[in-house]
Design a protein around this motif. Structure first.
Motif, short mmCIF file in Angstrom:
data_model
loop_
_atom_site.label_atom_id
_atom_site.label_comp_id
_atom_site.label_asym_id
_atom_site.label_seq_id
_atom_site.Cartn_x
_atom_site.Cartn_y
_atom_site.Cartn_z
N HIS A 28 0.83 -1.21 0.00
CA HIS A 28 0.00 0.00 0.00
C HIS A 28 0.86 1.25 0.00
O HIS A 28 0.63 2.18 -0.78
CB HIS A 28 -0.92 -0.02 1.22
N ASP A 29 1.87 1.29 0.86
CA ASP A 29 2.72 2.47 0.95
C ASP A 29 3.49 2.70 -0.35
O ASP A 29 3.68 3.84 -0.78
CB ASP A 29 3.69 2.33 2.12
N GLU A 30 3.93 1.61 -0.96
CA GLU A 30 4.63 1.72 -2.25
C GLU A 30 3.70 2.29 -3.32
O GLU A 30 4.10 3.16 -4.12
CB GLU A 30 5.14 0.35 -2.69
N LEU A 31 2.46 1.79 -3.36
CA LEU A 31 1.50 2.27 -4.36
C LEU A 31 1.19 3.74 -4.15
O LEU A 31 1.18 4.53 -5.12
CB LEU A 31 0.22 1.43 -4.27
N VAL A 32 0.93 4.14 -2.91
CA VAL A 32 0.62 5.53 -2.63
C VAL A 32 1.78 6.44 -3.04
O VAL A 32 1.58 7.49 -3.67
CB VAL A 32 0.28 5.72 -1.14
N ALA A 33 3.00 6.04 -2.71
CA ALA A 33 4.17 6.85 -3.07
C ALA A 33 4.31 6.97 -4.58
O ALA A 33 4.61 8.06 -5.11
CB ALA A 33 5.43 6.24 -2.46
N MET A 50 -8.85 0.42 -5.76
CA MET A 50 -9.49 1.72 -5.96
C MET A 50 -8.47 2.82 -6.25
O MET A 50 -8.71 3.69 -7.08
CB MET A 50 -10.31 2.09 -4.72
N VAL A 51 -7.34 2.80 -5.56
CA VAL A 51 -6.29 3.79 -5.85
C VAL A 51 -5.88 3.69 -7.32
O VAL A 51 -5.79 4.70 -8.03
CB VAL A 51 -5.07 3.59 -4.92
N GLU A 52 -5.66 2.45 -7.79
CA GLU A 52 -5.28 2.27 -9.19
C GLU A 52 -6.39 2.70 -10.13
O GLU A 52 -6.14 3.41 -11.11
CB GLU A 52 -4.92 0.80 -9.43
N ARG A 53 -7.64 2.26 -9.85
CA ARG A 53 -8.74 2.57 -10.76
C ARG A 53 -8.94 4.07 -10.94
O ARG A 53 -9.09 4.57 -12.06
CB ARG A 53 -10.05 1.95 -10.25
N TYR A 54 -8.92 4.81 -9.83
CA TYR A 54 -9.20 6.24 -9.94
C TYR A 54 -8.00 7.02 -10.45
O TYR A 54 -8.18 8.05 -11.11
CB TYR A 54 -9.70 6.77 -8.59
N ALA A 55 -6.81 6.54 -10.22
CA ALA A 55 -5.65 7.17 -10.85
C ALA A 55 -5.76 7.06 -12.37
O ALA A 55 -5.52 8.04 -13.09
CB ALA A 55 -4.36 6.51 -10.35
N GLN A 56 -6.14 5.88 -12.85
CA GLN A 56 -6.29 5.68 -14.30
C GLN A 56 -7.46 6.48 -14.85
O GLN A 56 -7.37 7.07 -15.93
CB GLN A 56 -6.52 4.20 -14.58
N GLY A 57 -8.59 6.52 -14.11
CA GLY A 57 -9.78 7.20 -14.60
C GLY A 57 -9.65 8.71 -14.62
O GLY A 57 -10.07 9.37 -15.58
#
Length: 410
Positions: free
Chosen positions: A236-241, A376-383
């Motif tokens: 999670h921390d890696e994705l957020v960063a 959700m972090v990935e989906r909304y970053a892409q959207g």
């Protein structure tokens, strides 16, 4: 089911029930004073015995002589507001949650098979498990607790080792039980432990809130899965960063109106994107501003279930819309050919900037757990930022699946 064999020593269930859940002034121990003082960020040091404390090997099949000299099981405790401290002599084998965020936590920690219940199946979004090899949950096999109310009968039928339920969900959120009901079920079946974390707009929630990962850590303590928890938190921390390092400047990000809407929406129930509810942590990661800020439109709560119409929404005219609705598993394509097309054909809805510019998205699960959150972090970053993120997978599905199914991070 409960062990019917006569024993002189307390059973495991009896130890869990009476080991600490009821001490300190009843089931709601800790609701006033001390650690129960509400905080804005759910911060502070975790309480209770650290997760990962080993338990002694099972003595099943040992001789009477062996049993006399065997090392007793090593107990541990978990402390969480509003109940207080619950002690365990071993990891609960059956757990009854209420909301899907806590089920997602148990699945993430490799204990999905322990899950017994859900308050309403339609609010449990599970499509993300399809992208994780070997990860699944039998939603239809869960006991649905809501049937025009919440009866005590299914709690007795499940006979779970732990109710992973904030007791205020039953007494204040839904108002279906009183404290005597909680005491009865806690005494006769199993203790309660949990905290309503998905929103922060209820007046009755005057005790400590927990962030998503605060609560996830508590559940990891319950099922003694510190390594899995740390591995998923690391992902999670890696994705957020990664995502936040690639976001456009704040002034270049659209604002968003988060609302509940039906299949063919004519009115909307607003959720405030601002605030610290766990179901909005992925939106905060992307730094999306709340379109309702300063407009006088409040968010959904136990005491405020008001709606707004298209005219009010047009006055706000958000840059983007996030629509939540109850149907489970609707794809983006299904969403566009039903909900979005209806709004495009609506005489007022079609005037919304978000509709005209194609920034209308599914709002995601209301009860969002740690696995939900990654997707959700990935989906909304892409959207929201397709030019930057496109259709890139921003985290490793196979790595996540291995953590869930095997407990390894490699």
């Amino acid at each position: 089911m409960a062990d019917e064999t006569e024993r002189e020593a307390p059973t495991r269930r009896e130890y869990v029930k009476y080991g600490g859940a009821i001490v300190g002034g009843g089931l709601f121990a800790g609701c006033s004073g001390g650690e129960s003082t509400p905080t804005d960020d759910g911060g502070g040091e975790p309480t209770g015995t650290p997760a990962g404390t080993p338990t002694a090997p099972s003595n099943e099949g040992s001789t009477e002589s062996d049993a006399a000299t065997a090392t007793p099981a090593r107990s541990y405790s978990v402390t969480m507001e509003p109940v207080g401290t619950v002690e365990f002599d071993e990891v609960p084998k059956s757990i009854a949650p209420f909301t899907a965020d806590y089920i997602d936590m148990l699945v993430a920690l490799g204990h999905g098979d322990a899950v017994e219940s859900i308050w309403y199946r339609g609010r449990y979004k599970t499509i993300h498990y399809e992208e994780l090899p070997g990860v699944s949950v039998d939603v239809e096999g869960l006991t649905q607790l809501w049937n025009d109310g919440v009866s005590k009968e299914p709690f007795y039928e499940m006979d779970a080792d732990l109710h992973l339920i904030d007791p205020h969900a039953l007494t204040d959120w839904f108002g279906v039980w009183d404290e005597s009901d909680l005491t009865e079920v806690g005494d006769n079946v199993a203790p309660f432990l949990g905290n309503v974390i998905f929103r922060r707009t209820d007046d009755w929630h005057d005790y400590r809130y927990y962030t998503l990962y605060d609560a996830f850590e508590k559940v990891a303590e319950v099922v003694q899965e510190r390594e899995r928890f740390e591995a998923i938190r690391s992902m999670h921390d890696e994705l957020v960063a990664t995502v936040q390092s690639r976001l456009p400047a704040p002034d270049d990000r659209p604002n968003a109106a988060l609302v509940f809407a039906g299949e063919q929406p004519e009115e909307f129930t607003p959720y405030r994107l601002s605030g610290n509810g766990a179901n909005k942590e992925h939106f905060r990661t992307l730094g999306l501003a709340d379109a309702f800020a300063g407009t006088g439109v409040d968010g959904l709560s136990t005491t405020d279930t008001g709606t707004i119409d298209y005219e009010t929404l047009l006055e706000v005219d958000p840059d983007s819309l996030l629509l939540r609705y109850h149907r489970r598993g609707k794809s983006r394509e299904e969403f566009e050919t039903s909900v979005l097309e209806y709004m495009r054909d609506h005489p007022v809805g079609s005037k919304l900037t978000a509709v005209q510019e194609g920034r209308v998205f599914r709002g995601g699960p209301i009860y969002s757990g740690p696995l939900h959150n990654l997707f959700m972090v990935e989906r909304y970053a892409q959207g929201y930022f397709p030019e930057e993120f496109g259709e890139d997978e921003l985290f490793d599905r196979d790595r996540l699946a291995r953590i869930v199914t095997e407990g390894v991070d490699a």
